[in-house]
Structures are given as C-alpha cells and as structure tokens.
Design an enzyme around this catalytic site. Structure first.
Site, PDB file in Angstrom:
ATOM      1  N   TYR A 148       0.680  -1.217   0.102  1.00 46.54           N
ATOM      2  CA  TYR A 148       0.054   0.051  -0.028  1.00 46.54           C
ATOM      3  C   TYR A 148       0.866   1.241  -0.088  1.00 46.54           C
ATOM      4  O   TYR A 148       1.927   1.285   0.937  1.00 46.54           O
ATOM      5  CB  TYR A 148      -0.907  -0.154   1.191  1.00 46.54           C
ATOM      6  CG  TYR A 148      -1.707   1.137   1.271  1.00 46.54           C
ATOM      7  CD1 TYR A 148      -2.759   1.369   0.574  1.00 46.54           C
ATOM      8  CD2 TYR A 148      -1.542   2.173   2.368  1.00 46.54           C
ATOM      9  CE1 TYR A 148      -3.552   2.747   0.742  1.00 46.54           C
ATOM     10  CE2 TYR A 148      -2.276   3.280   2.706  1.00 46.54           C
ATOM     11  CZ  TYR A 148      -3.333   3.554   1.473  1.00 46.54           C
ATOM     12  OH  TYR A 148      -4.106   4.598   1.787  1.00 46.54           O
ATOM     13  N   ASP A 243       9.408   2.708  -0.064  1.00 47.60           N
ATOM     14  CA  ASP A 243       8.088   3.557   0.555  1.00 47.60           C
ATOM     15  C   ASP A 243       8.501   2.953   2.109  1.00 47.60           C
ATOM     16  O   ASP A 243       8.164   1.835   2.332  1.00 47.60           O
ATOM     17  CB  ASP A 243       6.942   3.300   0.160  1.00 47.60           C
ATOM     18  CG  ASP A 243       5.863   3.864   0.937  1.00 47.60           C
ATOM     19  OD1 ASP A 243       6.126   4.368   2.098  1.00 47.60           O
ATOM     20  OD2 ASP A 243       4.468   3.877   0.535  1.00 47.60           O
ATOM     21  N   LYS A 271       4.204   8.611   9.031  1.00 47.71           N
ATOM     22  CA  LYS A 271       3.943   8.130  10.535  1.00 47.71           C
ATOM     23  C   LYS A 271       4.741   8.372  11.443  1.00 47.71           C
ATOM     24  O   LYS A 271       4.657   9.658  11.976  1.00 47.71           O
ATOM     25  CB  LYS A 271       3.935   6.432  10.176  1.00 47.71           C
ATOM     26  CG  LYS A 271       2.524   6.115   9.218  1.00 47.71           C
ATOM     27  CD  LYS A 271       2.323   4.742   9.289  1.00 47.71           C
ATOM     28  CE  LYS A 271       0.922   4.564   8.580  1.00 47.71           C
ATOM     29  NZ  LYS A 271       0.840   4.081   7.300  1.00 47.71           N
TER      30      LYS A 271
HETATM   31  C1  LIG Z   1       0.516   4.690   5.962  1.00 43.94           C
HETATM   32  C2  LIG Z   1       1.042   4.646   4.518  1.00 43.94           C
HETATM   33  C3  LIG Z   1       0.822   5.480   3.498  1.00 43.94           C
HETATM   34  C4  LIG Z   1       0.042   6.618   3.374  1.00 43.94           C
HETATM   35  O1  LIG Z   1       0.345   7.392   4.435  1.00 43.94           O
HETATM   36  P1  LIG Z   1      -0.820   8.498   4.878  1.00 43.94           P
HETATM   37  O2  LIG Z   1      -0.294   9.428   5.983  1.00 43.94           O
HETATM   38  O3  LIG Z   1      -1.979   7.640   5.524  1.00 43.94           O
HETATM   39  O4  LIG Z   1      -1.187   9.306   3.549  1.00 43.94           O
HETATM   40  C5  LIG Z   1       1.824   5.002   2.408  1.00 43.94           C
HETATM   41  N1  LIG Z   1       2.692   4.176   2.381  1.00 43.94           N
HETATM   42  C6  LIG Z   1       2.945   3.100   3.294  1.00 43.94           C
HETATM   43  C7  LIG Z   1       3.742   2.210   3.266  1.00 43.94           C
HETATM   44  C8  LIG Z   1       2.124   3.285   4.502  1.00 43.94           C
HETATM   45  O5  LIG Z   1       2.114   2.440   5.469  1.00 43.94           O
END
Ligand SMILES: *Cc1c(COP(=O)(O)O)cnc(C)c1O
Length: 433
Positions: A148, A243, A271
């Site tokens: 994701y 990511d 995060k």
């Molecule tokens: C949470 C997450 C996102 C999106 O971050 P948001 O702050 O919710 O927009 C993108 N990539 C990864 C791997 C994530 O865990």
C-alpha cells in the site's frame, strides 16, 4: 460483537458520526467493517493505554497505525509541542524547526542527502513518483500486489490478469488511462520483474516497494529480492523507491534501507517522522533532489509543509529514537510478546505470528512463510474477527482488521506484555474453537 464490553457511548457517537461522514469515519478501516460491531471512540491515551468513550481501558497495539513509537503523550513530545504552540501554529515561511528535524534525520542516515517535508505519507509517495518520472523522463511505474502506498491515483491500482500486464484501478474515479501507467507484479518474484522490463523496456521510471510490506499482512521479503530490485533498476536506468512510511524509524533509525543494507534511490517517510502529527517526507541523493522546485522543474508545494508544531513533535520523538539501545529494547519486547503467545498449547497448528523489529502480524495459517498476498487465506479472517472481539473483552486493542499489523511502543512494559500474552492465549482458544 463482544458482550460484556460497554459500548453505549461509542455506539451513540457512531450514530451521530454516520450523519456527518461517509460510513461514520474519516478513514475507512476505522469503521470496524471487517471485524463487525461499533468502532470504539477514543477519548484519551497515556503510555501504552487508551480509554474509550465508555471508560474502558485497553493496551493499545495499533498506536495510531504506527506513528506512536513512544506510546501516547510522551512528555518530551508534549512539552516541546506546547512550547512551540505558544509562538504560533503556522507561518508559511521557513522556521528553524524544519532545519532541526532535517538535520537530525540526514546526519544519522547515510542513504539520503536532502529531503522535502510534506503533510502525509500519501503526499510523500505521490511526490516521489513524480520526481522519479521527472528524473528519468519515463512514464510507467512498477508496484507490487500487497503493498500500500497511500491513495494517490497512480497507486490505487491492482493487478490485471496475466503475469505482466498493466493494472486496473482499484477505486472508482481513476481513469483507466492512469491505471495503465502502473504495472502491478507479485512480490518476491524476480521473473515477473525481469519480464516487465522486457515488455516495457525504456519506459519504466521506477519500481516502488514497501521494503517491509506491512499493509496487507506482513509479507516479509528476502534481502536478495530487494538487492535484485536495486540492481535491475541501476542496469535499466530506472529508480528504486523504498516506501518507508511504516518501516522508516521503526526497524531502526535508518529504516529498512539500513536494516537490509540496500540503497534505494528515493525514500518516503511518514507516520513515526511526525510524532503523531501529520508529517511525511521524501528524500534522495542531491543529484535527484535538485530536480525539485524551486531548484528544478518538478513542482511540489504545501501550505502547511514543515509546520512548526508538527516539526516539534517529530524532533522530540526522533531524539528519543536515537538514544542508545532504543531499538534493541523494542525488539526484545516484541520477542517477549511473540514467544509468550506462541508457547501456548493451541488446539491446532493454524496460528502464527510473523514479526520483524517491533512490528507483528497475527495470522491464521499453516504456512511458515508468507511472502505474497495470494498466500493469505481470506477465509481465515473469520477467525481473526473472533480473536479481535475476544481481545477487546480482555482489554487488548488491535487494529480492526486481520490484514493489519500490530506495533509495540517504548511505553509497553513487560507487565503489559505479560497481560497481553494471557489475553491472547485465552482469545486464541475462542478463535480456534
Ligand atoms: C500509511 C502508509 C502510506 C500513506 O500514508 P498516509 O499518511 O496515510 O497518507 C503510504 N505508504 C505506506 C507504506 C503506509 O504504510
């Protein structure tokens, strides 16, 4: 639904919320759809604990989906944020706090030279993709099924049929023409990656991967696969994006890049970086970052980017993360939890906990390894539903979906963990019944 658990206030608030927000929530998973029942409305958090609107107390393993690596209301964060707020919330002009947080990160991370702050993980990834396209002057991107990357258009794309095909959008409202620029491949499959490069030769701008895929179960990859991605990108003139919105500052201060010692071209953070405030970032070596405006012609901006209050929370949190043995202690706690639960005599063998660093994923499976999303048994989520309800009754809060991982914070004590082990063992008997 859990009986014995008072949920009157949460239920009332949820009814109201449904008149204000689609599904009663501002982010879908919060609606408790996959576990059933009413979502808990949270009033307060302190350390490892949260309290809901009915006054129930829980040990929290969701930790706001990962950001709260120090637990709730860590005094260092609260104090720094309070001090900053007294001087104003936002200026839309540079502040010294942005320098401070960037310096903290860049000085302690050999994988990146320069960075840009944004306000969410989604924004960080969306900007990183634009940067990769701008740098390579190519259009297509490769992503993996089971990763994701936030909700920007080019990443809400799922696999089409066949081994290497362009993707189809996984949300209404995304033109197929956009989805066609994204190639979706299975994780842990070198052949599929090679085939994609053969089919789309000189048009692949980048590969993006969660180096620790933790948004669809925990699909741990081998170092060799990540290394392979780095090599093939280098050979083909494409960029590798890690990511690290979850894994950054979680597996260690330098995230998965440091943990596996694999060098990505662009890294995204979110995060943990914001200490519980909305912060994201993307970073790369100078040669790539110099394309970002105003130095270069890849445009990216943000009214609240580098917001001083958010920077303060990030500075306070990351300062704690840099202390000696911080990650070692977190890992030891996680091991205590996982070993304690798995030492139970269960009625059958279909339960496992996969873990890395301070991330854990309880899964109902016979497999010793799960590296691709197709290996997750969707039917097993019925058991997770029972587990989740039984854990809530025992005051243990996991994210409300069997596809989500749990997080341990520095605030979780050995005592919390021992209480959780006992609760888990009882709840598993119920779920496996
Ligand atoms: C949470 C997450 C996102 C999106 O971050 P948001 O702050 O919710 O927009 C993108 N990539 C990864 C791997 C994530 O865990």
């Amino acid at each position: 639904m859990a009986k014995g658990l008072k949920r009157e206030q949460s239920a009332k608030l949820f009814e109201k919320a449904k008149t204000y927000f689609p599904g009663g929530v501002n982010s879908p998973v919060r609606a408790f759809k996959s576990v059933g029942g009413t979502p808990l409305f949270i009033e307060q958090g302190k350390g490892s604990r949260i309290w809901d609107a009915d006054g129930n107390e829980y040990i929290d393993y969701c930790c706001s989906w990962g950001p709260l690596i120090l637990g709730h209301c860590h005094p260092a964060i609260i104090n720094k944020v309070k001090k900053t707020i007294d001087n104003g919330m936002s200026f839309g002009a540079p502040t010294r706090l942005e320098n401070e947080l960037a310096e903290l990160i860049l000085k302690n991370n050999p994988h990146i030279d320069k960075m840009r702050f944004v306000s969410s993980g989604t924004e960080a990834v969306m900007s990183a993709i634009r940067l990769a396209r701008g740098y390579t002057k190519r259009n297509k991107i490769i992503k993996f099924d089971g990763c994701y990357h936030g909700h920007s258009d080019s990443l809400l794309v799922k696999a089409g049929s066949g081994l290497v095909t362009f993707g189809v959008s996984s949300s209404a409202g995304i033109p197929e023409a956009f989805a066609r620029e994204t190639i979706v491949l299975p994780l842990n499959d070198k052949k599929a990656v090679k085939a994609a490069f053969e089919d789309y030769k000189n048009d692949i701008a980048c590969i993006i991967i969660e180096p620790v895929p933790a948004n669809n179960g925990l699909l741990l990859q081998k170092r060799a696969f990540l290394e392979f991605l780095s090599d093939i990108c280098a050979a083909k003139g494409s960029l590798l994006i890690f990511d690290e919105v979850i894994s950054g500052f979680r597996l260690g201060f330098t995230g998965a890049a440091g943990y596996y010692n694999v060098q990505p071209d662009i890294v995204t953070y979110g995060k943990i970086i914001g200490g519980g405030m909305p912060v994201g970032a993307y970073a790369a070596r100078n040669e790539i970052m110099k394309l970002i405006s105003p130095d270069g012609n890849v445009y990216q901006a943000g009214t609240l980017s580098g917001n001083p209050v958010a920077m303060s929370a990030g500075i306070a949190q990351l300062t704690e993360c840099l202390k000696k043995d911080f990650y070692k202690d977190l890992e030891a706690k996680t091991k205590r939890l996982v070993d304690g639960i798995m030492a139970a005599e269960l009625s059958d063998e279909s339960f496992r906990i996969f873990s890395i660093g301070s991330i854990f994923w309880p899964a109902f499976t016979h497999r010793k390894e799960i590296t691709q999303s197709s290996q997750i048994d969707a039917g097993s989520m019925e058991k997770f539903k029972k587990l989740h309800a039984a854990l809530l009754e025992r005051k243990v809060y996991l994210g409300p979906s069997g596809y989500e991982v749990g997080f341990i914070s520095a605030a979780h004590t050995d005592k919390d963990i021992d209480i959780t082990i006992k609760a888990f063992r009882e709840a598993l008997q119920i779920a496996l019944d």
